[in-house]
Design an enzyme around this catalytic site. Structure first.
Site, short mmCIF file in Angstrom:
data_model
loop_
_atom_site.label_atom_id
_atom_site.label_comp_id
_atom_site.label_asym_id
_atom_site.label_seq_id
_atom_site.Cartn_x
_atom_site.Cartn_y
_atom_site.Cartn_z
CB THR A 152 5.56 10.90 -5.35
OG1 THR A 152 6.46 11.94 -5.70
CG2 THR A 152 5.95 10.25 -4.04
CG ASN B 37 13.00 -0.11 -10.04
OD1 ASN B 37 14.00 -0.82 -9.87
ND2 ASN B 37 12.79 0.99 -9.34
CD GLU C 275 9.49 2.98 1.85
OE1 GLU C 275 10.06 3.86 1.22
OE2 GLU C 275 8.31 3.06 2.22
N GLY D 58 9.16 2.18 -15.83
CA GLY D 58 8.79 3.60 -15.83
C GLY D 58 7.86 3.94 -16.96
CG ASP E 105 4.00 2.97 -3.71
OD1 ASP E 105 4.79 2.01 -3.77
OD2 ASP E 105 4.28 4.06 -3.21
CG ASP F 162 5.46 10.88 1.32
OD1 ASP F 162 6.07 10.15 2.12
OD2 ASP F 162 4.96 10.47 0.25
N GLY G 269 6.61 1.20 -19.60
CA GLY G 269 5.58 0.20 -19.31
C GLY G 269 6.10 -0.90 -18.41
CE LYS H 67 9.64 2.63 -2.11
NZ LYS H 67 9.31 3.69 -3.05
CG ASP I 86 4.21 14.13 -7.26
OD1 ASP I 86 5.24 13.46 -7.43
OD2 ASP I 86 3.78 14.45 -6.14
O1 RIB Z 1 6.80 5.10 -3.39
C1 RIB Z 1 6.63 6.40 -2.92
C2 RIB Z 1 6.84 6.46 -1.44
O2 RIB Z 1 8.18 6.16 -1.16
C3 RIB Z 1 6.60 7.82 -0.83
O3 RIB Z 1 5.27 8.02 -0.46
C4 RIB Z 1 7.58 7.86 0.33
O4 RIB Z 1 6.97 7.81 1.58
C5 RIB Z 1 8.51 6.68 0.11
O5 RIB Z 1 8.27 5.71 1.01
#
Ligand code: RIB
Length: 296
Positions: free
Chosen positions: A240, A183, A139, A213, A244, A13, A216, A40, A238
């Site tokens: 991000t 989602n 992915e 988000g 996951d 990332d 909940g 992910k 963050d």
């Molecule tokens: O879900 C977050 C992830 O989505 C990030 O780490 C990025 O690599 C994308 O795959």
């Protein structure tokens, strides 16, 4: 607890912070450029390893510096990496992430994640089928996702599909999944706009979990009751990797024998905690940290 497998992406990332997400055609000043582990698939594997689970990652990296350091990072967090394949001459997956306004935008360049194909799965099949449960995301090629789900179903291995990024999935594949965790946007891509979220969940009780988000997570119990497990309030740095973390923690809690509502409560707290530090994997909590936060 049995072994958990993750078949999915491994990315580097590339993150920048900006005061907000740029508008179309706009150039904004960014700061704090960082390269941190992501993807992910890898994120979900790390989330579960941090919670103490026995996890094996199945995926591909390039022979470049990013690939080498990402595998090292997985190993360091306790994820089994023996089945990860190195594809020489192809760059490791990369995600370009802008963090701003308590949210993010992500562009993913698949690189070696596109080499997680059916031939690769056949090479690692024995190790994969040792798993009690297998997590997948979107992915890697769709054909591979479908192949793994069919393989799991035929061999009594449960599959959890986190269908992000959004793309359609055949109904007969959805039927073979034990848990499905879109989602709201992904749920619409899977089931269409003509059906309400409630009706979608009623069709798949205690199987379809819709994440919402900061509101909940919802599911329909076998009794027919729709439950919303509210998100934990967090001091967001963050987001991000929060989804996951939720998927990983949910799976670990199910493996522990928790019922779906308790598993979602555990997963929500883990996801909330993960947003309080920078990076997809940077804030992922340990089991004790989740328990402690749940007790507060
Ligand atoms: O879900 C977050 C992830 O989505 C990030 O780490 C990025 O690599 C994308 O795959």
């Amino acid at each position: 607890m049995g072994k958990i497998g993750v078949v999915g992406s491994i990315n580097m990332d590339m993150t920048v912070k900006a005061e907000r997400i740029p508008l179309k055609g706009e150039t904004l000043k960014g700061e704090d450029l960082k390269y941190v582990p992501g993807g992910k698939g890898a994120n979900q594997a790390v989330a579960m390893a941090k919670l103490g689970a026995d996890v094996e990652m199945f995926g591909c990296v390039g022979g470049d510096a990013a690939g080498i350091s990402l595998v090292k990072n997985l190993r360091k967090t306790g994820v089994e990496t023996k089945s990860i394949k190195t594809i020489e001459g192809v760059p490791t997956g990369l995600a370009m992430i802008t963090v701003g306004e308590n949210d993010n935008t992500i562009i993913v360049v698949a690189g070696t994640n596109d080499h997680v194909d059916v031939d690769y799965i056949n090479e690692v099949k024995d190790a994969l089928l040792e798993c009690e449960i297998v997590l997948l995301q979107h992915e890697i090629p769709q054909e591979t996702v479908e192949y793994v789900i069919e393989l799991c179903a035929a061999n009594g291995v449960k599959a959890v599909l986190n269908p992000g990024p959004a793309r359609p999935v055949k109904k007969e594949i959805l039927e073979k999944v034990a848990y499905l965790t879109p989602n709201e946007h992904e749920a619409v891509i899977l089931f269409g706009e003509d059906i309400s979220f409630e009706d979608m969940m009623k069709k798949y009780p205690e199987k379809l979990v819709i994440t919402q988000g900061s509101r909940g997570v919802s599911t329909c119990l076998k009794s027919g009751e729709i439950v919303l497990v509210p998100a934990r309030k967090a001091d967001v740095v963050d987001t991000t990797g929060a989804g996951d973390t939720l998927n990983g923690a949910f799976t670990v809690a199910l493996m522990e024998g928790k019922n779906i509502e308790d598993a979602l409560a555990f997963a929500n707290v883990a996801a909330g905690l993960s947003t309080e530090k920078f990076g997809a994997q940077g804030g992922m909590p340990s089991y004790d940290e989740v328990k402690e936060a749940m007790g507060r």
